[in-house]
Design a protein around this motif. Sequence first.
Motif, PDB file in Angstrom:
ATOM      1  N   LEU A 237      -1.266  26.103  29.670  1.00 26.02           N
ATOM      2  CA  LEU A 237       0.024  25.431  29.775  1.00 26.02           C
ATOM      3  C   LEU A 237       0.353  24.834  28.423  1.00 26.02           C
ATOM      4  O   LEU A 237      -0.512  24.224  27.771  1.00 26.02           O
ATOM      5  N   GLY A 238       1.600  25.017  27.975  1.00 24.47           N
ATOM      6  CA  GLY A 238       1.999  24.532  26.664  1.00 24.47           C
ATOM      7  C   GLY A 238       3.285  23.729  26.704  1.00 24.47           C
ATOM      8  O   GLY A 238       4.033  23.762  27.682  1.00 24.47           O
ATOM      9  N   THR A 239       3.530  23.014  25.621  1.00 24.95           N
ATOM     10  CA  THR A 239       4.729  22.196  25.474  1.00 24.95           C
ATOM     11  C   THR A 239       5.579  22.755  24.343  1.00 24.95           C
ATOM     12  O   THR A 239       5.072  23.011  23.247  1.00 24.95           O
ATOM     13  N   ALA A 240       6.859  22.946  24.623  1.00 27.73           N
ATOM     14  CA  ALA A 240       7.781  23.473  23.615  1.00 27.73           C
ATOM     15  C   ALA A 240       8.181  22.367  22.641  1.00 27.73           C
ATOM     16  O   ALA A 240       8.464  21.239  23.052  1.00 27.73           O
ATOM     17  N   ARG A 241       8.215  22.714  21.377  1.00 25.33           N
ATOM     18  CA  ARG A 241       8.647  21.784  20.333  1.00 25.33           C
ATOM     19  C   ARG A 241       9.641  22.507  19.429  1.00 25.33           C
ATOM     20  O   ARG A 241       9.555  23.709  19.233  1.00 25.33           O
ATOM     21  N   ALA A 242      10.574  21.732  18.872  1.00 24.76           N
ATOM     22  CA  ALA A 242      11.567  22.304  17.981  1.00 24.76           C
ATOM     23  C   ALA A 242      10.918  22.707  16.666  1.00 24.76           C
ATOM     24  O   ALA A 242       9.916  22.109  16.237  1.00 24.76           O
ATOM     25  N   ASN A 243      11.492  23.708  16.025  1.00 25.16           N
ATOM     26  CA  ASN A 243      10.998  24.118  14.709  1.00 25.16           C
ATOM     27  C   ASN A 243      11.106  22.969  13.721  1.00 25.16           C
ATOM     28  O   ASN A 243      10.199  22.719  12.933  1.00 25.16           O
ATOM     29  N   GLU A 244      12.225  22.283  13.748  1.00 22.40           N
ATOM     30  CA  GLU A 244      12.437  21.061  12.973  1.00 22.40           C
ATOM     31  C   GLU A 244      13.096  20.043  13.899  1.00 22.40           C
ATOM     32  O   GLU A 244      13.986  20.400  14.682  1.00 22.40           O
ATOM     33  N   SER A 245      12.682  18.796  13.824  1.00 21.78           N
ATOM     34  CA  SER A 245      13.222  17.788  14.727  1.00 21.78           C
ATOM     35  C   SER A 245      13.221  16.430  14.042  1.00 21.78           C
ATOM     36  O   SER A 245      12.258  16.089  13.335  1.00 21.78           O
ATOM     37  N   THR A 246      14.283  15.666  14.232  1.00 22.17           N
ATOM     38  CA  THR A 246      14.362  14.338  13.640  1.00 22.17           C
ATOM     39  C   THR A 246      15.296  13.449  14.448  1.00 22.17           C
ATOM     40  O   THR A 246      16.153  13.941  15.199  1.00 22.17           O
ATOM     41  N   ILE A 247      15.112  12.149  14.293  1.00 23.16           N
ATOM     42  CA  ILE A 247      16.018  11.147  14.869  1.00 23.16           C
ATOM     43  C   ILE A 247      16.829  10.578  13.719  1.00 23.16           C
ATOM     44  O   ILE A 247      16.266  10.027  12.764  1.00 23.16           O
ATOM     45  N   LEU A 248      18.127  10.731  13.775  1.00 25.47           N
ATOM     46  CA  LEU A 248      18.996  10.243  12.706  1.00 25.47           C
ATOM     47  C   LEU A 248      19.222   8.743  12.870  1.00 25.47           C
ATOM     48  O   LEU A 248      19.625   8.280  13.943  1.00 25.47           O
ATOM     49  N   THR A 249      18.952   7.997  11.810  1.00 25.36           N
ATOM     50  CA  THR A 249      19.117   6.541  11.817  1.00 25.36           C
ATOM     51  C   THR A 249      19.835   6.106  10.542  1.00 25.36           C
ATOM     52  O   THR A 249      20.005   6.895   9.601  1.00 25.36           O
TER      53      THR A 249
END
Length: 355
Positions: free
Chosen positions: A54-66
């Motif tokens: 079982l795996g978890t999907a993650r974005a190729n690039e991911s960020t929270i804009l602040t």
Amino acid sequence: MRQRYPSVVLVFACLSLAACKSQDQAKAATVAAPAKVTAQVVQLQPWSDVIEALGTARANESTILTAKITETVRRVNFSDGQAVQAGDVLVELTSSQQAAQLKDAQAMAKDADRQYQRQQDLVKQGTVSKALFDTAQASRDSNSAKVDAIRAQLSDRVITAPFSGVLGLRRVSPGTLVTPGTEITTLDDVDLIKLDFSVPETLLGALQTGQEVQATTAAWPERTWQGKISSIDSRVDSASRSVLVRAEILNPERVLRPGMLLSVKVFRAPRDVLVLPEIALVQVGTDAYVFRIKPDDSVEQVRIVPGARRRGEIEVREGLQAGDRIVLDGTVKLRSGARVAVEQRVAATTAPASN
């Protein structure tokens, strides 16, 4: 009267003897009749072992804009879930004071540059000292640095997309006072999904980069996504005795989203093995047997060592050889040495390399 009894006894004895002979003949005929079975010839077939996880999907690039500074929002240039390109302006903060300071600094920098040019001409003519020229040069550089500093302050008031992707929900509105760390929205590059899953350390030797993986999700059970292992963690978790593996899956339709739970299958290189339908297996305790048909159409019970299983089939590691005939259907009524009549011979089909 006494003379008639022996005759009657003799007649009954004969009748009983004929009945017994008839029963014995019927039993003999029944025992001699071969059991009707279906059979199959065992052949080598390609087999690919599968590692499931079982795996978890993650974005190729991911960020929270602040925001980097404390300021009020002047304009919001995006909507929820919008696709943006790298460099697109998303939020503008109030910057009127800094804009005025920039104009003042640019004017002073322009005047300092004129003074520097004038002093440079005069020092070449020898009418001014080198010290005055150095002062003019320092003034020019200082005012130019002030312009750069104010421009940096202005850039902090313009929040842009650092890479192309899909925005999340908008968390601010015009007039909102934001501070460093205030979440404005999220940005994810989901055209390529990174799928992280754990595999027991005992299977570490079966993993390598470039191996094909297959992923499914409960949200779209009818669909399957193909990918490849891109990297294997350099460490094994000492608590779970597992290693983290990352695969990359193309997601051009952006159906898969970060955080989703996916079922993963990792396919190992195919190998040729003997394969049997599970219906032919006779389980006695912990031992597994099959009935092999000998050239004289009698059967013998053979102990086998089963291996991996897939879709109603089982790998045979020991006990049989390619070309052996085994009984598929009708094993319940068989014993070693019994004769059989093959009603139907099932051809050994070549199974797909994946299970």
